[in-house]
Design an enzyme around this catalytic site. Structure first.
Site, PDB file in Angstrom:
ATOM      1  N   SER A   1      31.473  33.583 -31.334  1.00  0.00           N
ATOM      2  CA  SER A   1      30.464  34.503 -31.446  1.00  0.00           C
ATOM      3  C   SER A   1      29.274  34.416 -30.523  1.00  0.00           C
ATOM      4  CB  SER A   1      30.134  34.841 -32.776  1.00  0.00           C
ATOM      5  OG  SER A   1      29.413  36.361 -32.666  1.00  0.00           O
TER       6      SER A   1
ATOM      7  N   ASP B   1      38.427  43.070 -34.702  1.00  0.00           N
ATOM      8  CA  ASP B   1      36.977  42.755 -34.696  1.00  0.00           C
ATOM      9  C   ASP B   1      35.933  43.757 -34.506  1.00  0.00           C
ATOM     10  OD1 ASP B   1      34.440  41.295 -34.309  1.00  0.00           O
ATOM     11  OD2 ASP B   1      35.393  39.808 -33.060  1.00  0.00           O
TER      12      ASP B   1
ATOM     13  N   HIS C   1      36.188  39.460 -37.091  1.00  0.00           N
ATOM     14  CA  HIS C   1      35.549  38.524 -36.504  1.00  0.00           C
ATOM     15  C   HIS C   1      35.406  37.161 -37.359  1.00  0.00           C
ATOM     16  CE1 HIS C   1      32.172  37.959 -33.835  1.00  0.00           C
ATOM     17  NE2 HIS C   1      31.389  37.357 -35.058  1.00  0.00           N
TER      18      HIS C   1
END
Length: 130
Positions: free
Chosen positions: A25, A94, A121
């Site tokens: 991320s 995601d 995610h």
């Protein structure tokens, strides 16, 4: 982000030490920046041209997105064709980082490899997911 370090012996001055950066991320944004900065001193065969170029030789980015080249009054010297080998893990479900953003990040690297999974995610924990 994490640095992955593999050293086959105890000699820290050995140029054969393999170092990769891993980012998830926002950590993948940092991995993008570090990869670009490291690549400013890397030849096409992935050998370093100067000691200042860093030992980063590979990048792994999970659910990542591109860094922006400008933040306030600071300019980042980001490359658009980063010559480091890279692996990009993208979750098709995601909702935090849209898969298209991760694909755009992969497009910043020459010869990037994309692995997709059906989850969101997350960092996949099982090889059967990828």
């Amino acid at each position: 982000s994490s640095i992955i370090h593999q050293d086959d012996d105890d000699d820290d001055d050995d140029d054969t030490t393999m170092v990769a950066i891993l980012g998830f991320s926002q950590g993948a944004v940092l991995a993008h920046i570090v990869s670009s900065l490291a690549s400013n001193g890397v030849n096409q065969d992935h050998s370093a041209t100067s000691p200042a170029s860093s030992r980063i030789q590979k990048s792994v980015m999970i659910s990542g997105f591109c860094a922006t080249a400008r933040w306030r009054n600071f300019e980042l010297p980001l490359l658009s064709d980063i010559p480091l080998p890279s692996l990009h893990v993208i979750g098709s479900a995601d909702t935090s980082v849209q898969p298209a953003l991760s694909e755009a990040l992969a497009g910043q690297f020459l010869g990037s490899i994309i692995v997709r999974h059906e989850k969101g995610h997350v960092i996949p924990q099982q090889s059967t997911i990828c």
